[in-house]
Design an enzyme around this catalytic site. Structure first.
Site, short mmCIF file in Angstrom:
data_model
loop_
_atom_site.label_atom_id
_atom_site.label_comp_id
_atom_site.label_asym_id
_atom_site.label_seq_id
_atom_site.Cartn_x
_atom_site.Cartn_y
_atom_site.Cartn_z
CG ASP A 168 -93.44 -27.67 -24.05
OD1 ASP A 168 -93.48 -26.70 -23.29
OD2 ASP A 168 -93.90 -28.80 -23.76
CD GLU B 123 -89.84 -25.62 -20.99
OE1 GLU B 123 -90.30 -25.21 -19.93
OE2 GLU B 123 -90.36 -26.56 -21.61
#
Ligand code: NOJ
Length: 480
Positions: free
Chosen positions: A189, A250
């Site tokens: 993330d 990401e």
């Protein structure tokens, strides 16, 4: 050497709270996911990515982690997780977890027990002008200690200090923990936020970042609060504890900004495509440079942005599915896009302060009470299109769901070579091996490049007589 399993994988993103509730409390859970694995195997995806399943106070719906090595009791137990992984593997499905290394929940015991695992202002107030991603300053006062801490996202998500080796060791342990439980990969993330400038320098003003930014962030540069060189070494060091698991980054950067991450990660999401308007020049400009990098995780919607049907319009969802799944490399499909679900209503009051409830409404399994998602009251309202559900679309040979299934099967046999063709202005066309992929983004029929036998179409007769029908796509053999 054989290609790794993920190179051409189709990965299905599950938003666990909204996928399937098994106990009637209105919240999706791990047992619910296990119960639906046969459906995902039928659909033909290769892997599942679960958005965070860890204990969390839900300020950011799980992206505020209060314990990196456990399951949120509302979603189940570690035993449920082990059963889910075993059942997925029995069906040939790999499992990816969401790993959230840049910040924890402010309620993680670390925040009090190990304050030096976080980033604090050296002055009595914000250290600089850095913005938080969802608006407002990136610094908040911790009333208990009287000091100001950094948070790149919500104030409930203090940034972790990756310059502290103890923190790094704890995060490596967490990766090992899940790897021992059979996890096949991790989606990392917000990974361009792992390191920040050590001197905490002010950002200059700038407005030229090509991806959408919130509030003040759109007015400031990104020299210091994101995307620092140290990140690459820290990611390389994840390889040991990840022990062969696929690492998907990401990285909220345009394509040029993700190149370095590919030195140390397996796949990186290609966000330019996710934000490209449904226009040929924009799509091609997003795809071409990213494709050259070879290891792009293609994605056209997820739990953070408008749903695909809302973004490109109902009329284009079939052609968008064809484009996504015909591109070479790994592709990520967000739950519900295969049914054509549009954005739905938010809860009152909203769960997400940044306005993302409507991208996360429950999955629609059938036309009954609670859409087959729950026998109770769903935690988020159901979406506005109850007729778009798995039961109805499985029965309809022409449904979008069936189109996804056909595409997922066909994509395995498409060749590797990739080349765009220059065509009519509203036609996106490329070769893949000995196949030709053609998409018409416009509302009018368009001239199509010469093609051989049609093997898949978004609509019956989409590619015929040298023309491609409005809002359509087709995969054909290359002309002989
Ligand atoms: C990206 C995640 O996809 C998003 O949902 C989350 O709010 C931020 N990172 C912060 O973790």
């Amino acid at each position: 050497m054989a290609d790794p399993w993920w190179r051409e994988a189709a990965v299905y993103q599950i938003y666990p709270r909204s996928f399937q509730d098994s106990d009637g409390d209105g919240v999706g859970d791990l047992r619910g996911i296990t119960d639906r694995l046969d459906h995902l195997a039928w659909l033909g995806v290769d892997a599942l990515w679960l958005s965070p399943i860890y204990p969390s106070p839900l300020a950011d719906l799980g992206y505020d982690v209060a314990d990196y090595t456990n399951v949120d009791p509302r979603l189940g137990t570690l035993d449920d997780f082990d059963e889910l992984v075993a059942a997925a593997h029995e069906r040939g499905l790999r499992v990816l977890l969401d790993f959230v290394p840049c910040h924890s929940s402010i309620e993680h015991p670390w925040f009090r027990e190990h304050p030096d695992w976080y980033i604090w202002s050296p002055v009595d107030g914000p250290a600089n002008n850095w913005p938080a991603s969802f608006g407002g300053p990136a610094w908040s006062l911790d009333v208990e200690s009287g000091r100001w801490y950094l948070h790149s996202f919500y104030p409930e998500q203090p940034d972790l200090n990756w310059r502290n080796p103890e923190l790094v060791a704890a995060m490596h342990d967490a990766l090992r923990f899940w790897r021992r439980r059979g996890v096949d990969g991790f989606r990392l993330d917000a990974i361009d936020r792992l390191f920040k400038d050590e001197r905490l320098r002010d950002e200059p003003s700038a407005t030229d970042f090509p991806l959408p930014l919130h509030g003040e962030a759109a007015q400031l540069g990104r020299l210091y609060h994101t995307h620092q060189p140290e990140t690459i070494d820290a990611l390389a060091a994840l390889r040991g504890p990840a022990d062969g698991a696929v690492l998907v980054g990401e990285v909220f950067q345009p394509t040029a900004g993700i190149v370095r991450y590919l030195d140390v990660l397996d796949l990186v999401f290609g966000f330019e495509l996710l934000f490209a308007p449904w226009q040929v020049t924009r799509l091609r400009a997003a795809i071409e440079p990213a494709e050259r990098l070879r290891r792009i995780a293609w994605v056209i919607s997820n739990h953070d942005f408008d749903r695909l049907a809302t973004r490109v319009g109902d009329e284009n969802v079939r052609a968008a599915a064809l484009l996504l799944l015909a591109l070479p490399g790994a592709a990520f499909v967000y739950q519900g896009d295969e049914l054509g679900l549009p954005n739905g209503p938010a809860a009152t009051p909203p769960w997400d302060r940044a306005g993302r409830d409507g991208m996360r409404n429950p999955m629609q399994w059938d036309g009954g009470h609670g859409a087959g998602f729950t026998t109770g009251e769903p935690w988020l309202p159901l979406g506005p299109t109850p007729e778009r559900n798995v039961a109805a679309e499985r029965d309809d040979p022409d449904s979008l769901l069936r189109l996804y299934r056909r595409l997922l099967e066909l994509r395995r046999g498409l060749g590797n070579a990739f080349r765009f063709l220059d065509t009519a202005p509203d036609v996106l066309a490329f070769e893949r091996g000995d196949h030709l992929v053609v998409v018409n983004t416009s509302a009018r029929p368009q001239l199509a490049p010469p093609a051989g036998e049609v093997v898949l179409e978004t609509h019956a007769g989409a590619l015929a007589a040298g023309e491609i029908a409005p809002h359509s796509g087709a995969i054909a053999r290359s002309p002989g």
